[in-house]
Design an enzyme around this catalytic site. Structure first.
Site, short mmCIF file in Angstrom:
data_model
loop_
_atom_site.label_atom_id
_atom_site.label_comp_id
_atom_site.label_asym_id
_atom_site.label_seq_id
_atom_site.Cartn_x
_atom_site.Cartn_y
_atom_site.Cartn_z
N ARG A 58 -29.87 2.15 -15.10
CA ARG A 58 -30.51 1.81 -16.37
C ARG A 58 -31.92 2.37 -16.48
NH1 ARG A 58 -27.26 -2.70 -15.31
NH2 ARG A 58 -28.97 -3.73 -14.24
N GLU A 95 -30.34 -9.93 -0.96
CA GLU A 95 -30.12 -11.31 -0.53
C GLU A 95 -29.21 -11.33 0.71
OE1 GLU A 95 -28.75 -13.57 -3.80
OE2 GLU A 95 -28.90 -15.48 -2.73
P1 AMP Z 1 -35.05 -6.07 -7.78
O1 AMP Z 1 -34.92 -5.02 -6.72
O2 AMP Z 1 -34.75 -7.45 -7.28
O3 AMP Z 1 -36.40 -5.99 -8.48
O4 AMP Z 1 -33.92 -5.79 -8.86
C1 AMP Z 1 -34.10 -4.85 -9.86
C2 AMP Z 1 -32.82 -4.13 -10.20
O5 AMP Z 1 -31.72 -5.01 -10.32
C3 AMP Z 1 -32.99 -3.42 -11.52
O6 AMP Z 1 -32.49 -2.10 -11.38
C4 AMP Z 1 -32.18 -4.25 -12.51
O7 AMP Z 1 -31.40 -3.41 -13.33
C5 AMP Z 1 -31.29 -5.16 -11.67
N1 AMP Z 1 -31.43 -6.59 -12.00
C6 AMP Z 1 -31.89 -7.56 -11.18
N2 AMP Z 1 -31.87 -8.75 -11.74
C7 AMP Z 1 -31.41 -8.58 -13.00
C8 AMP Z 1 -31.18 -9.46 -14.13
N3 AMP Z 1 -31.42 -10.78 -14.08
N4 AMP Z 1 -30.71 -8.91 -15.29
C9 AMP Z 1 -30.47 -7.57 -15.34
N5 AMP Z 1 -30.67 -6.70 -14.33
C10 AMP Z 1 -31.14 -7.19 -13.16
#
Ligand code: AMP
Length: 170
Positions: A58, A95
């Site tokens: 995305r 996780e």
């Molecule tokens: P993080 O590494 O935990 O910051 O996760 C970010 C990535 O996971 C991004 O590429 C987002 O597209 C996806 N992502 C994580 N949580 C969500 C959420 N609640 N809604 C949509 N996409 C998420």
């Protein structure tokens, strides 16, 4: 424009307990799409990037039109095994287990100013790994841009001291 009106919340996707912030209504609305890219470009122009890095997948949807709008180049950060030439790799903790991202070693000339774009920052692990990838190429991350920031997860704390823009916060 109220961009949040174009974000759809989906409970328990992709697994129980996750509230997924779905950007597809924003993408499908012509005014919201145009506004989000124009507003993004406004917010990050001070960083004066030479390149945008978009994170699969995305991050491509916002990073590419933003690069076009700003008149600069684009490079994709991808899941393992997708990029055809020599890559740098960076792993980050999930996780359960870990994940890896890759960037072409020659994605941009050494010393480039790079803006990292993704749709959403949650825990910050994805963005932090992308920072490491860009630094491995010998270039500098001058900023991060996210369409959505989930404040409760404090993802910013995983990132180095670089300016961060988020179009929406929850
Ligand atoms: P993080 O590494 O935990 O910051 O996760 C970010 C990535 O996971 C991004 O590429 C987002 O597209 C996806 N992502 C994580 N949580 C969500 C959420 N609640 N809604 C949509 N996409 C998420």
């Amino acid at each position: 424009m109220d961009l949040k009106a174009h974000i759809r919340d989906i409970a328990d996707f992709p697994k129980p307990g996750i509230l997924f912030r779905d950007i597809t209504p924003l993408l499908s609305n012509p005014e919201a799409l145009q506004y989000s890219i124009d507003y993004f470009a406004d917010q990050v122009s001070d960083y004066q990037p030479d390149y945008i890095v978009g994170i699969e997948s995305r991050g491509f949807m916002f990073g590419m039109p933003l690069a076009y709008k700003m008149g600069i180049g684009f490079a994709p950060v991808r899941k393992p095994g997708k990029l055809p030439a020599a890559v740098h790799a960076a792993s980050y903790d999930l996780e359960y287990g870990s994940d890896t991202l890759e960037l072409h070693q020659d994605a941009f000339p050494q010393g480039s100013r790079v803006l990292v774009i993704d749709d959403l920052i949650a825990t910050g692990g994805t963005a932090a790994a992308t920072y490491d990838l860009v630094e491995k190429t010998g270039s500098t991350v001058v900023g991060f841009g996210f369409v959505i920031e989930l404040l409760a997860l404090e993802g910013r704390r995983k990132l180095p001291d670089v300016p961060i823009t988020a179009l929406m916060q929850y």
